[in-house]
Design a protein around this motif. Structure first.
Motif, short mmCIF file in Angstrom:
data_model
loop_
_atom_site.label_atom_id
_atom_site.label_comp_id
_atom_site.label_asym_id
_atom_site.label_seq_id
_atom_site.Cartn_x
_atom_site.Cartn_y
_atom_site.Cartn_z
N ASP A 32 37.50 15.21 -64.39
CA ASP A 32 37.80 14.68 -65.43
C ASP A 32 38.22 13.17 -65.40
OD1 ASP A 32 40.11 15.07 -64.25
OD2 ASP A 32 41.24 15.78 -65.96
N PHE A 33 37.31 12.49 -64.54
CA PHE A 33 37.53 11.12 -64.23
C PHE A 33 36.58 10.66 -65.22
CE2 PHE A 33 34.48 13.33 -61.37
CZ PHE A 33 33.37 12.56 -61.68
N PHE A 34 36.55 9.11 -65.22
CA PHE A 34 35.56 8.20 -65.82
C PHE A 34 34.67 7.60 -64.56
CE2 PHE A 34 39.14 8.53 -68.46
CZ PHE A 34 38.85 8.98 -69.84
N GLU A 38 27.89 5.36 -66.36
CA GLU A 38 27.72 6.89 -66.12
C GLU A 38 26.89 7.43 -65.40
OE1 GLU A 38 28.49 5.46 -69.01
OE2 GLU A 38 30.40 6.44 -69.87
N THR B 78 30.86 10.77 -73.13
CA THR B 78 31.84 10.05 -72.36
C THR B 78 32.55 10.84 -71.46
OG1 THR B 78 33.52 10.53 -74.44
CG2 THR B 78 32.56 8.59 -74.27
N GLY B 79 33.18 10.11 -70.44
CA GLY B 79 34.04 10.81 -69.42
C GLY B 79 35.11 11.35 -69.90
N GLY B 80 36.32 11.69 -68.84
CA GLY B 80 37.22 12.38 -69.26
C GLY B 80 37.57 13.73 -69.18
N GLY B 81 38.65 14.30 -69.78
CA GLY B 81 38.79 15.84 -69.62
C GLY B 81 38.47 16.75 -70.99
N ILE B 104 37.38 -2.48 -68.32
CA ILE B 104 37.51 -1.50 -68.98
C ILE B 104 38.78 -1.38 -69.45
CG2 ILE B 104 37.57 1.24 -68.65
CD1 ILE B 104 35.11 0.48 -66.39
N ASN B 105 40.02 -1.49 -68.69
CA ASN B 105 41.15 -1.10 -69.01
C ASN B 105 41.60 -2.00 -70.57
OD1 ASN B 105 41.41 0.80 -67.13
ND2 ASN B 105 42.26 -0.72 -65.62
N TYR B 108 40.48 -0.66 -73.62
CA TYR B 108 41.08 0.35 -73.93
C TYR B 108 42.17 -0.10 -74.62
CZ TYR B 108 38.86 4.39 -71.49
OH TYR B 108 38.14 5.47 -71.00
N ASN B 132 44.77 5.02 -71.49
CA ASN B 132 44.02 5.08 -72.66
C ASN B 132 44.84 6.03 -73.68
OD1 ASN B 132 43.97 7.44 -71.03
ND2 ASN B 132 41.36 7.52 -71.42
N SER B 144 41.54 8.71 -75.46
CA SER B 144 40.40 7.89 -75.63
C SER B 144 39.52 8.20 -74.53
CB SER B 144 40.64 6.61 -76.35
OG SER B 144 41.24 6.00 -75.25
N ALA B 145 38.11 7.99 -74.82
CA ALA B 145 37.28 8.01 -73.45
C ALA B 145 36.14 7.20 -74.05
CB ALA B 145 36.67 9.35 -73.42
N GLN B 146 35.53 6.37 -72.89
CA GLN B 146 34.77 5.32 -73.34
C GLN B 146 33.59 5.33 -72.35
OE1 GLN B 146 35.54 1.17 -71.53
NE2 GLN B 146 37.35 1.25 -72.82
N SER B 147 32.50 5.02 -72.94
CA SER B 147 31.27 4.87 -72.11
C SER B 147 30.54 3.34 -72.35
CB SER B 147 30.29 5.99 -72.25
OG SER B 147 29.56 5.67 -73.49
#
Lengths: 91, 166
Positions: A32-34, A38, B78-81, B104-105, B108, B132, B144-147
């Motif tokens: 569940d990382f970024f 991608e 987007t990534g994340g959970g 990136i940070n 966010y 985030n 949130s999740a970013q790509s």
């Protein structure tokens, strides 16, 4: 075969191995990382296999160098986490 | 940071596949310069679980239970959970990458700041919590999740306003 690590900060990092005989032919990194961009994650997976990074003297350095050379950024895990999962890898 | 005129797509509900497909289509339209930077607000009907781009479906979602409960499942770009979407407002921010901070940070933080300001307008005191999240009374109400792909920035985020624990 799968290896899994709960990384500091709460994210999960997992490796799946695909073997042919004794040889690692594919590594899949999931969790569940970024990862930015991608599409770079697939290149990282190929790099790990092509360079047999788990056999390197300094796996963490190899991974960190690959990421910085390609300007890839992982958020949620560090090169040391991936190197930890790669330790002593074999089919 | 806002140098261009934003298009705002007002809140509407859609199913999981539609919601993610529309964000993809908007990203493509922005990439081909047939659409400007876009903010979209939407909900999920029926309720759904979205999983992150790098997650393994069978490890994070009980598909049988989702099917039994009528909960849809979709993968985000987007990534994340994994996120359960029900009583919330979801947003997407889609624009050329150069309209957002390169870091990136910081990106966010930028959008987190928009949410904190919006909450303030309705009398809710929120705080941005790196990386985030947005917290209210110390509890997370927004993630949130970013790509960033092919020069296009996409951020998905949620703003929960209720929770059906049943």
């Amino acid at each position: 075969m799968e290896r899994r690590l709960r990384v500091a900060g709460g994210k999960t990092l997992a490796l799946d191995l695909e073997c042919q005989g004794d040889e690692v032919v594919r590594i899949m990194v999931s969790g569940d990382f970024f990862f930015y961009p991608e599409e770079g994650l697939e290149r990282l997976e190929s790099f790990l296999v092509d360079k047999k990074v788990w056999k390197a003297e300094d796996p963490e350095g190899e991974i960190a160098n690959f990421l910085s050379t390609n300007r890839y950024r992982a958020v949620g895990f560090a090169p040391s986490d991936l190197a930890f999962l790669l330790r002593g890898l074999k089919c | 940071m806002l140098r261009k005129r934003w298009r705002v797509l007002r809140y509407e509900k859609g199913n999981a596949a539609y919601n993610m497909a529309l964000d993809e289509a908007i990203a493509e339209a922005v990439a081909f310069r047939v659409a400007g930077p876009t903010m979209r607000f939407y909900g999920w009907e029926p309720a759904a679980v979205s999983i992150g781009r790098f997650q393994k479906l069978d490890e994070v979602v009980d598909m049988q239970e989702c099917e039994r409960l009528g909960v849809e499942v979709v993968r985000r770009s987007t990534g994340g959970g994994a996120v359960f979407h029900d009583q919330e407002i979801t947003y997407s921010v889609i624009c050329p990458e150069d309209m957002m901070p390169a870091d990136i940070n910081e990106a966010y933080r930028e959008i987190g700041g928009w949410i904190v300001n919006a909450l303030k307008l309705i009398g809710i005191e929120g705080t941005f919590e790196p990386i985030n999240d947005v917290l209210v009374n110390g509890k997370k109400i927004s993630g949130s999740a970013q790509s960033r792909r092919k020069g296009i920035f996409v951020q998905h985020g949620t703003l929960i306003y209720d929770l059906d624990r049943a």
